[in-house]
Scaffold this motif. Sequence first.
Motif, mmCIF file in Angstrom:
data_model
loop_
_atom_site.group_PDB
_atom_site.id
_atom_site.type_symbol
_atom_site.label_atom_id
_atom_site.label_comp_id
_atom_site.label_asym_id
_atom_site.label_seq_id
_atom_site.Cartn_x
_atom_site.Cartn_y
_atom_site.Cartn_z
ATOM 1 N N UNK B 124 92.544 21.302 88.037
ATOM 2 C CA UNK B 124 92.098 22.012 86.836
ATOM 3 C C UNK B 124 90.589 21.854 86.664
ATOM 4 N N UNK B 125 89.928 22.955 86.380
ATOM 5 C CA UNK B 125 88.486 22.881 86.113
ATOM 6 C C UNK B 125 87.671 23.471 87.229
ATOM 7 N N UNK B 126 86.392 23.746 86.931
ATOM 8 C CA UNK B 126 85.518 24.367 87.929
ATOM 9 C C UNK B 126 85.027 23.386 88.990
ATOM 10 N N UNK B 258 82.842 26.745 81.746
ATOM 11 C CA UNK B 258 82.483 25.706 82.718
ATOM 12 C C UNK B 258 82.859 24.304 82.222
ATOM 13 N N UNK B 259 83.372 24.243 81.009
ATOM 14 C CA UNK B 259 83.729 22.920 80.486
ATOM 15 C C UNK B 259 85.126 22.539 80.938
ATOM 16 N N UNK B 260 85.329 21.271 81.094
ATOM 17 C CA UNK B 260 86.679 20.789 81.394
ATOM 18 C C UNK B 260 86.743 19.320 81.043
ATOM 19 N N UNK B 261 87.948 18.822 80.953
ATOM 20 C CA UNK B 261 88.115 17.405 80.654
ATOM 21 C C UNK B 261 89.341 17.177 79.811
ATOM 22 N N UNK B 369 90.539 15.060 86.231
ATOM 23 C CA UNK B 369 89.620 16.176 86.043
ATOM 24 C C UNK B 369 88.302 15.875 86.729
ATOM 25 N N UNK B 370 87.248 16.511 86.251
ATOM 26 C CA UNK B 370 85.941 16.363 86.897
ATOM 27 C C UNK B 370 85.178 15.165 86.388
ATOM 28 N N UNK B 400 100.300 10.231 86.243
ATOM 29 C CA UNK B 400 101.304 11.180 85.736
ATOM 30 C C UNK B 400 101.017 11.550 84.278
ATOM 31 N N UNK B 401 100.526 10.582 83.522
ATOM 32 C CA UNK B 401 100.264 10.838 82.109
ATOM 33 C C UNK B 401 99.008 11.686 81.915
ATOM 34 N N UNK B 402 97.967 11.343 82.670
ATOM 35 C CA UNK B 402 96.660 11.934 82.384
ATOM 36 C C UNK B 402 96.418 13.277 83.079
ATOM 37 N N UNK B 403 96.958 13.443 84.258
ATOM 38 C CA UNK B 403 96.662 14.669 85.003
ATOM 39 C C UNK B 403 96.979 15.938 84.192
ATOM 40 N N UNK B 404 98.129 15.985 83.504
ATOM 41 C CA UNK B 404 98.420 17.222 82.747
ATOM 42 C C UNK B 404 97.549 17.402 81.508
ATOM 43 N N UNK B 405 96.797 16.366 81.149
ATOM 44 C CA UNK B 405 95.980 16.456 79.934
ATOM 45 C C UNK B 405 94.655 17.190 80.166
ATOM 46 N N UNK B 406 94.327 17.420 81.417
ATOM 47 C CA UNK B 406 93.024 18.029 81.710
ATOM 48 C C UNK B 406 93.039 19.497 81.282
ATOM 49 N N UNK B 407 92.052 19.863 80.486
ATOM 50 C CA UNK B 407 91.935 21.245 80.017
ATOM 51 C C UNK B 407 90.677 21.888 80.608
ATOM 52 N N UNK B 408 90.770 23.159 80.856
ATOM 53 C CA UNK B 408 89.585 23.928 81.247
ATOM 54 C C UNK B 408 89.771 25.355 80.755
ATOM 55 N N UNK B 409 88.973 25.851 79.847
ATOM 56 C CA UNK B 409 87.875 25.148 79.181
ATOM 57 C C UNK B 409 88.400 24.014 78.285
#
Lengths: 173, 413
Positions: B124-126, B258-261, B369-370, B400-409
């Motif tokens: 997820x993310x640029x 371009x934002x992600x996190x 994420x990035x 497993x917990x954190x990977x799905x939390x990444x948002x973009x934007x």
Amino acid sequence: MAIDEASYREFVLVRRRGLLRTAYLLTGDWHGAEDLVQETLTKLYLSWRRVRSREDAPSYARRIMLNAYVDSTRRPWRREHAVAVLPERPGGGDPADAADPDTRSRLMTALAGVPPKQRAALVLRFWEDLSVEQVADLLDCSTGNVKSQTARGLDRLRELLGPAQLAAIKEVR
Amino acid sequence: MTEPTLRDLFKKTLTGEPAHPVVADEDVSRGRARKQRMRRNRIAGGVAVLAVAGLGAAVLPAVFDDDRDTVASGDGAGDPADYPPQIGADPVKQRMWDAIESALPADVEVASSEESGNEVVPATGPSIDVTLARGSGVSFDLAVTLEPARTDLPEYRPCTEPGQLEGTPGQWLNCEEGDDGGVYRAAGDLNDLHTSAVLVEDDHASVTVHWTVPPLDVSGDQPAPGTPPAASALDHAEGEAIGDAVLEAGADLESADLTSGVELAAVADAWPELTNAVKEVVGAELTLVNTEDPVVDLQDAEHQAGIVRADYVSDNGFEVEIWFWQQPRVSEPMCVKLITQCSSVMGVLEVPGGALMVNSVSGPGAPVGMRGNTWVRVASMYPDERVEAIFGDVLQAVDDLLAPQVQSPLDVG
């Protein structure tokens, strides 16, 4: 696909003067403003094909200008930046001095004392008449941040100009 | 007399505006000249590639494609089948990839993901991570990120200001930097010269490019520090060309795209799930060591930079420490002093100062994420062979917990 220069020309003819005024309020001198507008319009030319509708163009140009302005303040070796106190310009100086030199000089000197982001917020809110949301979008920050930048900018201006000058200004939107 | 509004005052300052007529042709001329200059630069770069590769016919069309619309146009994404699996249907990644591909030397191609045997899923993310092969099959990993330029932060100058990374494998060596026409570029080597990195940014966006050359393992000998990377990977100029191309491709993208996190509050909300998973892994109840579960140190709400952490002891004698931190931007290191970990452009590394702990296993997990990183420590009071396995399982639970939390934007409201 070639750039549609006719529509770009039309945009420049209609909008350039407005951009220059905003640039002047940001930079504090006409030469710096002209540089900022030239850079903005050059970048806009390069991106013109990607401006999806002509209605978006002013906002697109404004964003480019804001980025270039903020960037020039953070990387002073790249471009000239506004001085804290306007230098004396004997004879043949900026024609604006002839109009209302006292007001102009006081306000521009005061604006030079306002940090760049606060100054941008003031110019966008009170000159461009943009909403908090629009300014937040342009400055790429939250609406709360715009409100606080505006309030701090106004406080700073009042401090520099004296309370009587700007007592009526309130953050109402 | 009424008090003047700020708009009135602004207006008064503009009454002496220079009365030059607007001549649009001058702006058109400047635009054309800038475009031509950019084209000349691209052609010069292309000619250099031709000289090296001797494959002029293959790359000429790309070099002379003035319109430069090698990036996807319009709002829609291209067909994912036309892209490596790391790219998928994400239109921003597709733009980035088109730019990367146009800037790669002619003898570089994507290594087949089937060879690794791992399923490749777009992150997820640029950002793009891809394994490439050059010439006679030497492969290397390339990672490229794109993010908004942060004008509210001091500039990061890796060549001259390594900061806390000085003397560590994260310090940029052989580093050169410069500012040209509003674009700042830095290029250097890291990680005992087994990684090279490039940072390219203007007032809109920031691009990092880094690539590795796996150490040769034929003889089992490791190259001595100071040995340049194998010539079969990219050189700095080729890395800069990739950075420039991606920067250009991102020029008309909105900063928000371009934002992600991750949102730190969302991580904290999901933390009980992690605690339950850790309980299962350890096989015992946990007692919180900190005052909060988890401790959230939000340092920058707008960009969600900060730390989320928790420290537990279990009823059966294990100590489990879990840290997540999200740095303010990809290019700039962020160090977490308490655990002597720093995130750098090439990932997490340990900096000097950590205490040697017996019966303890610690280390970073997968990037989140990035900008996000994790670190876990599992310790036992007495030697216990389960420590290693528990460590691995906790890392997996964190991932497993954190990977799905990444948002973009990244939308933090």
